[in-house]
Design a protein around this motif. Structure first.
Motif, PDB file in Angstrom:
ATOM      1  N   ASP A  94      21.967  71.282   9.263  1.00 23.34           N
ATOM      2  CA  ASP A  94      22.617  69.874   8.742  1.00 23.34           C
ATOM      3  C   ASP A  94      23.122  70.332   7.310  1.00 23.34           C
ATOM      4  OD1 ASP A  94      20.111  70.261   7.799  1.00 23.34           O
ATOM      5  OD2 ASP A  94      19.549  68.312   7.805  1.00 23.34           O
ATOM      6  N   ALA A  95      23.314  71.621   6.975  1.00 29.24           N
ATOM      7  CA  ALA A  95      23.804  72.055   5.610  1.00 29.24           C
ATOM      8  C   ALA A  95      24.741  70.979   4.751  1.00 29.24           C
ATOM      9  CB  ALA A  95      24.588  73.327   5.582  1.00 29.24           C
ATOM     10  N   GLN A  99      24.869  69.247   0.774  1.00 24.34           N
ATOM     11  CA  GLN A  99      26.003  69.477  -0.367  1.00 24.34           C
ATOM     12  C   GLN A  99      25.522  70.413  -1.336  1.00 24.34           C
ATOM     13  OE1 GLN A  99      29.366  67.337  -1.021  1.00 24.34           O
ATOM     14  NE2 GLN A  99      28.607  67.744   1.153  1.00 24.34           N
ATOM     15  N   ASP A 100      24.609  71.248  -0.928  1.00 27.79           N
ATOM     16  CA  ASP A 100      24.610  72.417  -1.623  1.00 27.79           C
ATOM     17  C   ASP A 100      25.761  73.588  -1.872  1.00 27.79           C
ATOM     18  OD1 ASP A 100      23.282  75.387  -2.473  1.00 27.79           O
ATOM     19  OD2 ASP A 100      21.835  74.106  -2.788  1.00 27.79           O
ATOM     20  N   ILE A 134      33.621  69.159   2.675  1.00 24.92           N
ATOM     21  CA  ILE A 134      34.311  68.070   1.832  1.00 24.92           C
ATOM     22  C   ILE A 134      34.682  66.695   2.470  1.00 24.92           C
ATOM     23  CG2 ILE A 134      36.976  68.109   1.276  1.00 24.92           C
ATOM     24  CD1 ILE A 134      35.575  70.601   0.094  1.00 24.92           C
ATOM     25  N   ALA A 135      34.401  66.772   3.706  1.00 27.47           N
ATOM     26  CA  ALA A 135      34.321  65.479   4.130  1.00 27.47           C
ATOM     27  C   ALA A 135      33.319  64.476   3.702  1.00 27.47           C
ATOM     28  CB  ALA A 135      34.773  65.448   5.750  1.00 27.47           C
ATOM     29  N   TRP A 145      32.100  64.925  -7.432  1.00 32.40           N
ATOM     30  CA  TRP A 145      31.461  66.305  -7.536  1.00 32.40           C
ATOM     31  C   TRP A 145      29.974  65.884  -8.399  1.00 32.40           C
ATOM     32  CZ3 TRP A 145      35.236  70.680  -9.461  1.00 32.40           C
ATOM     33  CH2 TRP A 145      36.057  71.001  -8.376  1.00 32.40           C
ATOM     34  N   PRO A 146      28.963  66.549  -7.985  1.00 33.32           N
ATOM     35  CA  PRO A 146      27.683  66.378  -8.675  1.00 33.32           C
ATOM     36  C   PRO A 146      27.845  66.079 -10.239  1.00 33.32           C
ATOM     37  CG  PRO A 146      27.437  68.119  -6.696  1.00 33.32           C
ATOM     38  CD  PRO A 146      28.965  67.834  -7.108  1.00 33.32           C
TER      39      PRO A 146
END
Length: 478
Positions: A94-95, A99-100, A134-135, A145-146
Motif C-alpha cells: 500500500d505504498a 505518499q513516501d 500521483i493520483a 506536495w507535503p
C-alpha cells in the motif's frame, strides 16, 4: 544487504550513465547518504537506492561504461535481478497511501530497469504504480506536495515528475499504449536550471548561486517541452494506428483547430535555435561529468527533435518521401553520435529506433508506387544496418537486424509476384525492377539517382495485411 562497496560503486555509475537522462537524485545528497550507509536503516531509502543499483548494474552488464576506472566483472554480484527483487520486496503493497517520496522514486527506477530488461509489461506495471502515487496525493499540483520538505526534495520531485511524464508519452509512442498524463492538468514548475553542486537544503537556489554559464538542466527542460508537444500529436497517432474505431466518435463536439505540423515545427525549431550552442553538438565523452552532462543533453535533444518530426509528419498524412527523408535524418543522426553515448543510453535507444521502424510501417497502409517502395526499403535497410552495429556494441538480443531484413525480404517476394502478375496482365506504365543481388540486403546503397529514377506515375501497389502481421515482432527486443 549488498556490500557497501558495491552500492557505492553502482551509485557513482548511476551518475555517469543514467542520471544525465533520469536525474532522480540530488548528487551531493545521495552520495553523502550512501557513503554513510543510511539506506541500511531506512526502508524507503533502501528501496530507492537498490532500485537505482539494479538499473546501474543492468547498464554495466549491457556495456554502458565509457571510462576505464571500473571493473565490470566485479560489479555483477549480486546481479541486477537480485537487486531489483530486493528493492521490490522492500516496498509495502500500500505504498501509494504512505505518499513516501522514496517509494515513488523506487517505482520510477524499477520501470526504467524493466525497459533495460526488455520487459514492457513490467515497465507498464511500475509506471502504473508510480501514477497511483500521483493520483492518491493529487501531486500533479505542487500545492498538494507535503509542507516543510527541503529545497533538495522539491527539485528532486520536479525532476521525477517531468521525467516520468516524458517516459509516459515516450512509451505511448513506442509501444502503442496510451499516455496516462495530461500536461494541461499539471501545475508543477520545471526544475531550476542550476547544477546540484550549487544548492542544498541549507543553501537554496537563488540568483546568487545561478551562474552565467548555462546549466545542463536547461537542455533537459527543453526535451520536456518537446514531449509536451508530442503528447498532443500522440492523440492523433492513436487514431491512425486503429483504423477500426470501436469507440463512438465525439469529434463533432470538439474544436479541431489544432495547428498544422509545419507551424508546430517552425516554432519548435525557433526554440531550438535559441538554445546555447553547447546543446547542439554532441562532443566526445571525457569522463568528466560536468562536461559530459551537456553531451548527453545534446544527444537526447537531437533524438527527441527527430521523434517529434516523425510523429508530426505521420499524423499529418505526410508523403512517403517526407517520412523517408526524416527517417534517414534520424538514422544518420544516431550514426554520427559517438558510440559511447549510444552504449550509455542503452536499451531506450533501441526502442527509439524501433519506433522509427514502426512509424515507417505506416507508409505501406495506403499503397506505394515502385519508386516509393524503393525509398522505404532503403530506409528500412539503413535502419537494419544501424541496429546490426548496435547489436555488437550493446547487450541486446541478437538478430534484431536480421528480423527486419527478413521482413523486407518477405515484402520483396510479394513485390516480385505482383510485378509478374502485372506483366502478365500487360498493365501499361510499369517499369520492372532490375535484378536484385542478394548482397543488397546487407549493403542497401539505394540512394543513387539511377536506382531512384523510376516513374512516379507507376500504379499504386496495395499490400495484404497479413504481410505485416509480424511487423511488431521485428522490433521486439524482449
Amino acid at each position: 544487504m549488498p556490500p557497501q562497496a558495491i552500492v557505492m560503486d553502482l551509485t557513482e555509475i548511476y551518475f555517469e550513465v543514467v542520471y544525465p537522462v533520469f536525474p532522480y537524485f540530488h548528487r551531493p545528497t545521495l552520495l553523502r547518504r550512501v557513503s554513510r550507509g543510511e539506506y541500511a536503516t531506512s526502508r524507503p531509502l533502501f528501496a530507492s537506492v537498490l532500485a537505482m543499483c539494479a538499473l546501474s548494474s543492468a547498464r554495466v552488464r549491457d556495456g554502458a561504461l565509457y571510462t576505464g576506472k571500473w571493473d565490470a566483472a566485479s560489479l555483477q554480484s549480486p546481479s541486477s535481478e537480485e537487486l531489483f527483487r530486493a528493492a521490490k520486496e522492500a516496498i509495502p503493497h500500500d505504498a501509494p497511501l504512505s505518499q513516501d517520496f522514496d517509494y515513488m522514486r523506487a517505482y520510477a527506477l524499477l520501470a526504467i530497469a524493466s525497459i533495460q530488461y526488455g520487459d514492457t509489461p513490467r515497465m507498464n506495471y511500475y509506471i502504473g504504480l508510480y501514477q497511483s502515487f500521483i493520483a492518491v496525493g493529487m501531486l500533479q499540483n505542487e500545492s498538494n506536495w507535503p509542507s516543510g520538505i527541503g529545497h533538495v526534495e522539491v527539485e528532486e520531485r520536479r525532476r521525477l515528475f517531468w521525467s516520468m511524464y516524458t517516459l509516459d508519452v515516450f512509451s505511448s509512442i513506442i509501444w502503442g499504449g496510451f499516455a496516462r498524463s495530461r500536461e494541461a492538468c499539471f501545475n508543477v514548475c520545471y526544475p531550476a536550471e542550476c547544477d546540484d553542486e550549487y544548492f542544498s537544503d541549507a543553501n537554496p537556489i537563488n540568483t546568487g548561486n545561478m551562474h552565467n554559464a548555462p546549466s545542463w538542466v536547461k537542455g533537459w527542460n527543453f526535451v520536456t517541452d518537446l514531449y509536451r508537444i508530442l503528447e498532443h500529436a500522440v492523440d492523433r497517432l492513436g487514431h491512425l494506428r486503429n483504423p477500426v474505431q470501436r469507440t463512438p466518435s465525439v469529434l463533432g463536439y470538439i474544436d479541431q483547430g489544432s495547428p498544422r505540423q509545419t507551424s508546430v515545427l517552425t516554432k519548435i525549431m525557433n526554440l531550438y535555435e535559441q538554445l546555447p550552442p553547447v546543446f547542439k553538438t554532441t562532443q566526445p565523452l571525457t569522463g568528466r561529468l560536468e562536461r559530459d552532462l551537456f553531451g548527453f543533453q545534446a544527444a537526447n535533444i537531437a533524438a527527441s527533435l527527430q521523434l517529434v518530426r516523425m510523429v508530426l509528419f505521420t499524423t499529418e498524412n505526410s508523403t512517403v518521401d517526407q517520412k523517408c527523408q526524416i527517417a534517414s535524418e534520424v538514422i544518420n543522426g544516431f550514426a554520427s553520435v559517438p558510440v559511447a553515448y549510444l552504449r550509455a543510453i542503452s536499451s531506450p535507444l533501441l526502442h527509439h529506433l524501433a519506433g522509427i521502424g514502426s512509424i515507417m510501417g505506416s507508409a505501406f497502409e495506403n499503397g506505394l508506387t515502385e519508386s516509393s517502395y524503393r525509398r522505404v526499403r532503403s530506409v528500412l535497410l539503413d535502419l537494419a544496418n544501424l541496429l546490426a552495429n548496435l547489436e555488437v556494441d550493446l547487450y541486446c538480443p541478437a538478430g534484431t537486424s536480421d528480423k527486419l531484413r527478413a521482413q523486407v525480404s518477405r515484402i520483396d517476394e510479394f513485390m516480385k509476384i505482383q510485378r509478374s502478375v502485372d506483366a502478365n496482365s500487360a498493365v501499361a506504365g510499369l517499369t520492372p525492377w532490375t535484378h536484385q543481388a542478394s548482397h543488397e540486403l546487407t549493403s542497401p546503397g539505394l540512394h543513387t539517382q539511377q536506382r531512384l529514377a523510376i516513374s512516379e506515375d507507376s500504379p499504386q501497389i496495395h499490400f495484404p495485411a497479413e504481410l505485416f502481421e509480424n511487423w511488431s515482432w521485428a522490433f521486439d527486443f524482449n
